[in-house]
Design an enzyme around this catalytic site. Structure first.
Site, PDB file in Angstrom:
ATOM      1  N   TYR A   1      -0.838  -6.386  35.099  1.00  0.00           N
ATOM      2  CA  TYR A   1      -1.023  -5.352  34.182  1.00  0.00           C
ATOM      3  C   TYR A   1      -1.990  -4.260  34.831  1.00  0.00           C
ATOM      4  O   TYR A   1      -1.802  -2.903  35.079  1.00  0.00           O
ATOM      5  CB  TYR A   1      -1.354  -5.607  32.706  1.00  0.00           C
TER       6      TYR A   1
ATOM      7  N   LYS B   1      -6.414  -8.638   3.316  1.00  0.00           N
ATOM      8  CA  LYS B   1      -7.475  -7.521   3.021  1.00  0.00           C
ATOM      9  C   LYS B   1      -8.332  -7.568   4.126  1.00  0.00           C
ATOM     10  O   LYS B   1      -9.253  -8.236   4.256  1.00  0.00           O
ATOM     11  CB  LYS B   1      -8.220  -7.606   1.619  1.00  0.00           C
TER      12      LYS B   1
ATOM     13  N   CYS C   1     -43.382 -38.850  17.378  1.00  0.00           N
ATOM     14  CA  CYS C   1     -43.315 -37.705  16.254  1.00  0.00           C
ATOM     15  C   CYS C   1     -42.337 -38.375  15.383  1.00  0.00           C
ATOM     16  O   CYS C   1     -41.022 -38.720  15.587  1.00  0.00           O
ATOM     17  CB  CYS C   1     -42.671 -36.308  16.724  1.00  0.00           C
TER      18      CYS C   1
END
Ligand code: IVH
Length: 626
Positions: free
Chosen positions: A60, A157, A473
């Site tokens: 294209y 919508k 931790c």
């Protein structure tokens, strides 16, 4: 053209012309230019309207460039509706006003089933279809089941901007925004850059046709645009709607030309030189035949039941749609019936917008805290005043990382827009700066982990700050345990976050190996843990001892080692011991393992405490066929 997964489609019956024979390149320049224009337009139609591209983008683009070159060489061949004329003309000083020949109205909104049933009843009564109103307690009145229930065209919508496109003799001559419904702004120069909008209609077009529809942006295009804006240090947009609005409002059409806008037609304004179709649904089919994109998510139904089932079906698929919608729209299908029902003030009686729960709402940031993930990643989280958004009450929203907070300029005390779409974690999309209180405070990234007190580090080239505490931790330990136990890893059913929280907080479990030392009594002593659940969990832990090498490797939670890499490692090394002694060079030989992954594995295995856990697990009887 940008690739997308879903776009507009016309009904299967729409005519798709057979590709014309390739015109010899030695045809006259004028014939060649005409052929190129036709070919480019035909391919735009296939792409934007039929969603069936037949040539690759590169091809294209080559045709497009050839036409550009030809027009540059022979300016007399240039036409105003040539596909090359979408690049955007000179900047405007201001937009002219356009008085709509037919006003652009708004829609009445409905929010629940009852609103829809009442809408249907009003239509039926207005059309003399029912003798008497159904009893108020009977939502689905007899009118519904009856032969004479009203026929509706249901559509989506779209959450974009209303636009009126005026075609004269098939050529786009004007595009105007809705404005106040009576007068809008002339945005023709901008709209001409929107590739989905034909500059010339296909086939036999009426003398005058005003097409009403919505300009919007596909979500994928929006994400790409925002990424591009951020990279260029320019402002990003809150959502696709704002991006579409901002792009249309540009006085310089060359900027609009770079914005990936799209369009769906849904209505008609002025019409001359043709009869109005008898049905709204037929009009939409006609639009597609003229080359205008029409959304395929539409259906003709009867009565309130039909409307509600369309609403439910679209509601379920809302998050999978490639664009944002804020509801569905119902329109009485027969145009004669629309005319019979007419209008009340600014909205038609024959249509209703049935809204979905909003996916964006405003609320206030009460605090910003940080969370520690499995790999120590520190994520700032906004604690919010509770807000109902996307169908649930949200009290936390991720802020991703420090850079993101800075970019969005979020302060504690700010009013923010929160978005929650589908199952995605709620996020703060923008600050409403006008509402920032005088005492708003900026966020300061802590230097120590809030859970274990270890130093937080942020590497130069990483957006993420990390706790350096590793398995010291508790937060990382908890996440590591949950990862270890998940179905795709060791598959220990019943080891959820409530149990893990207690096991770690009470110091009962430190590493995955400790799980295999648990007894029913210890578990049963936990809060909200019934004897039966404790027994089941112990059994699940027991069963998990027998596993596969790839599951085991994945379960270790090595950074960058997901399920697929774990499989590659298991296949490559065959035995765990071979993996344990592999250096970075040996790791790089594994299929799909690059330097980042190899280094992460080497780092993990270089930590003696990780190897200890692996040995403890083997000692606890975790095994697999090697
Ligand atoms: S019809 C006479 N159909 O919603 C009715 N509007 O509140 C004219 N919208 O300004 C509108 N999707 O921007 C119609 N399928 C749809 C729509 C739609 C979105 C917007 C439109 C309009 C607003 C009306």
């Amino acid at each position: 053209m940008t690739a997308r997964t879903q776009g507009a489609q016309a009904p299967a019956s729409a005519p798709a012309r057979v590709s014309p024979e390739k015109l010899p390149a030695d045809a006259s320049p004028s014939a060649r230019a005409q052929w190129l224009r036709d070919e480019l337009e035909r391919n735009s139609y296939l792409y934007y309207v039929l969603d069936a591209p037949t040539i690759p983008d590169a091809e294209y683009d080559a045709l497009f460039r050839e036409l550009q070159a030809l027009e540059a060489e022979h300016p007399e061949l240039l036409t105003t509706d040539s596909p090359t004329q979408r690049v955007g003309g000179a900047p405007l000083a201001a937009f002219d006003s356009v008085r709509h020949r037919l006003p652009m109205l708004s829609l009445n909104n409905g929010f629940d089933d009852e609103d829809v049933v009442n809408f249907d009843r009003r239509c039926a009564q207005g059309l003399g279809r029912t003798a008497s109103a159904a009893p108020a307690d009977d939502l689905f009145s007899a009118a519904d089941a009856a032969e004479n229930s009203v026929e509706y065209a249901c559509e989506l919508k779209f959450d974009g901007l209303a636009m009126s496109l005026r075609y004269e003799d098939g050529r786009l001559v004007q595009a105007a925004t809705r404005g106040d419904g009576e007068t809008g702004e002339d945005v023709t120069a901008n709209v001409r850059t929107i590739k989905a909008i034909p500059l010339k209609l296909r086939g036999k077009a009426p003398a005058v046709l005003e097409v009403r529809g919505e300009v919007f942006m596909y979500r994928a295009d929006f994400d790409r645009l925002n990424a591009r804006q951020a990279e260029a240090g320019e402002k990003t947009f809150v959502n696709p709607r704002n991006a579409a609005a901002g792009s249309l409002r540009q006085l310089d059409p060359r900027i609009t030309a770079k914005r990936p806008l799209s369009f769906f037609a849904y209505g008609i304004g002025e019409l001359q030189g043709a009869d109005r179709p008898a049905m709204h649904s037929v009009m939409l089919d006609g639009f597609a035949e003229l080359g205008l994109p029409v959304c395929t998510e539409r259906r003709v139904v009867k009565g309130a039941q039909g409307l509600l089932s369309f609403y439910r079906e679209i509601g379920e698929r809302r998050d999978q749609l490639p664009y944002d919608i804020d509801g569905v729209v119902y329109k009485v299908n027969a145009i004669a019936e629309q005319e019979q029902l007419g209008f009340v003030s600014r909205a038609p009686r024959f249509a209703l917008a049935h809204k979905f729960p909003a996916q964006e709402m405003t609320t206030t940031v009460e605090d910003i805290e940080v969370q520690v993930g499995r790999t120590g990643a520190i994520t700032p989280v906004a604690r919010l005043a509770p807000v109902f958004v996307g169908g649930v009450t949200v009290t936390n929203a991720t802020l991703h990382n420090e850079d993101e907070i800075r970019r969005k300029d979020v302060h504690i005390g700010d009013t923010v827009i929160v978005r929650r779409a589908g199952d995605v974690i709620p996020e703060v999309v923008a600050v409403v700066l006008e509402r920032r209180p005088a005492d708003a405070r900026a966020f300061v990234m802590p230097t120590a982990c809030p859970v274990c007190g270890s130093h937080i580090e942020k590497l130069e080239d990483e957006a993420i700050a990390r706790c350096t505490g590793g398995l010291i931790c508790a937060a990382q330990r908890k996440q590591a345990l949950l990862h270890f136990a998940q179905r795709r890893a060791m598959d220990i059913e019943g080891l959820g976050d409530k149990v893990v929280d207690q096991l770690v907080d009470q110091g009962i479990v430190r590493t995955p190996a400790d799980l295999y030392k648990l007894g029913v009594a210890k578990l049963a002593a936990l809060d909200r843990m019934a004897d039966k659940s404790a027994t089941n969990l112990i059994a699940a832990i027991e069963t998990s001892r027998e596993t596969t090498l790839n599951r085991f490797i994945f379960a270790l939670g090595i950074r960058h080692v997901g399920e697929a890499t774990a499989k590659d490692l298991a296949r490559h090394f065959g035995k765990l011991d071979n993996l344990l002694v592999a250096g970075e060079a040996a790791l790089l030989e594994v299929n799909d393992v690059g330097p980042v992954v190899a280094q992460s594995i080497a780092n993990f295995l270089g930590e003696s405490h990780n190897v200890e856990v692996i040995e403890q697990l083997r000692a606890a009887g975790v095994h697999w066929p090697e």
